[in-house]
Motif scaffolding. Sequence first.
Motif, PDB file in Angstrom:
ATOM      1  N   CYS A  61       0.951  -1.031  -0.127  1.00  0.00           N
ATOM      2  CA  CYS A  61       0.085  -0.052  -0.015  1.00  0.00           C
ATOM      3  C   CYS A  61       0.905   1.097   0.027  1.00  0.00           C
ATOM      4  O   CYS A  61       1.924   1.184   0.304  1.00  0.00           O
ATOM      5  CB  CYS A  61      -1.160  -0.057   1.244  1.00  0.00           C
ATOM      6  N   GLY A  65      -0.808   4.152   4.409  1.00  0.00           N
ATOM      7  CA  GLY A  65      -1.523   3.103   4.864  1.00  0.00           C
ATOM      8  C   GLY A  65      -0.771   2.427   5.841  1.00  0.00           C
ATOM      9  O   GLY A  65      -1.201   1.340   6.456  1.00  0.00           O
ATOM     10  N   GLU A  68      -2.575   1.927   9.236  1.00  0.00           N
ATOM     11  CA  GLU A  68      -3.676   0.943   9.311  1.00  0.00           C
ATOM     12  C   GLU A  68      -3.283  -0.400   9.237  1.00  0.00           C
ATOM     13  O   GLU A  68      -3.733  -1.240   9.927  1.00  0.00           O
ATOM     14  CB  GLU A  68      -4.514   1.126   7.884  1.00  0.00           C
ATOM     15  N   THR A  71      -2.334  -1.067  12.876  1.00  0.00           N
ATOM     16  CA  THR A  71      -3.493  -1.368  13.581  1.00  0.00           C
ATOM     17  C   THR A  71      -4.073  -2.657  13.575  1.00  0.00           C
ATOM     18  O   THR A  71      -4.476  -3.592  14.499  1.00  0.00           O
ATOM     19  CB  THR A  71      -4.445  -0.242  13.415  1.00  0.00           C
ATOM     20  N   ALA A  72      -3.923  -3.077  12.125  1.00  0.00           N
ATOM     21  CA  ALA A  72      -4.794  -4.554  12.005  1.00  0.00           C
ATOM     22  C   ALA A  72      -3.539  -5.444  12.582  1.00  0.00           C
ATOM     23  O   ALA A  72      -4.164  -6.593  13.063  1.00  0.00           O
ATOM     24  CB  ALA A  72      -4.868  -4.569  10.427  1.00  0.00           C
ATOM     25  N   GLN A 111      -9.711  -7.115   6.197  1.00  0.00           N
ATOM     26  CA  GLN A 111      -9.360  -5.528   6.966  1.00  0.00           C
ATOM     27  C   GLN A 111      -8.233  -4.740   6.195  1.00  0.00           C
ATOM     28  O   GLN A 111      -8.313  -3.549   5.974  1.00  0.00           O
ATOM     29  CB  GLN A 111      -8.953  -5.794   8.324  1.00  0.00           C
ATOM     30  N   SER A 114      -9.627  -3.831   2.772  1.00  0.00           N
ATOM     31  CA  SER A 114     -10.645  -2.745   3.121  1.00  0.00           C
ATOM     32  C   SER A 114     -10.072  -1.345   3.262  1.00  0.00           C
ATOM     33  O   SER A 114     -10.637  -0.109   3.330  1.00  0.00           O
ATOM     34  CB  SER A 114     -11.632  -2.874   4.426  1.00  0.00           C
ATOM     35  N   VAL A 115      -8.811  -1.009   3.796  1.00  0.00           N
ATOM     36  CA  VAL A 115      -8.030  -0.081   4.071  1.00  0.00           C
ATOM     37  C   VAL A 115      -7.444   0.434   2.750  1.00  0.00           C
ATOM     38  O   VAL A 115      -6.597   1.356   2.897  1.00  0.00           O
ATOM     39  CB  VAL A 115      -7.347  -0.001   5.479  1.00  0.00           C
ATOM     40  N   CYS A 117      -5.204  -1.502   0.969  1.00  0.00           N
ATOM     41  CA  CYS A 117      -4.126  -2.200   0.677  1.00  0.00           C
ATOM     42  C   CYS A 117      -4.231  -3.175  -0.369  1.00  0.00           C
ATOM     43  O   CYS A 117      -5.152  -4.030  -0.088  1.00  0.00           O
ATOM     44  CB  CYS A 117      -3.507  -2.593   1.951  1.00  0.00           C
TER      45      CYS A 117
END
Length: 128
Positions: A61, A65, A68, A71-72, A111, A114-115, A117
């Motif tokens: 990404c 990103g 994110e 976080t994931a 997930q 969804s962000v 990537c």
Amino acid sequence: MAKRRFGVSIPEDLAQRLDEASRRLGVERSRLVEKAVEALLEDYRHLLTRHSCSGIIIVSCPPRGEAEIATAVEKFRDIVAARLHSHTTGRCIEALIVEGDSMRIAMLHRQLESVGCGARYISMPLHP
């Protein structure tokens, strides 16, 4: 093994790239498509059928990103065994070694996508 013929429509540029790969690899176009479909279905089998498995998720990404992804990874640390992070050609690249429940791995995969990537799961056998 019996073969089944069916039609598939793909964009012209993808068809040209397929033809070029077929020529350069010296492999019939049908065989190349067959191998690609087999690999895709194997990847998705691990994401759709609940079982214990291990593999690697390759993530790409833009650098924005990166937060994110972090976080994931934190949210799914029960299945993330290792993480390799790098930057190359303006991209943030992650290699996540994952092991555990396939549904948790599928959730992490979704997930990440969804962000924004790109994420690809490659399964690895649990036992030799």
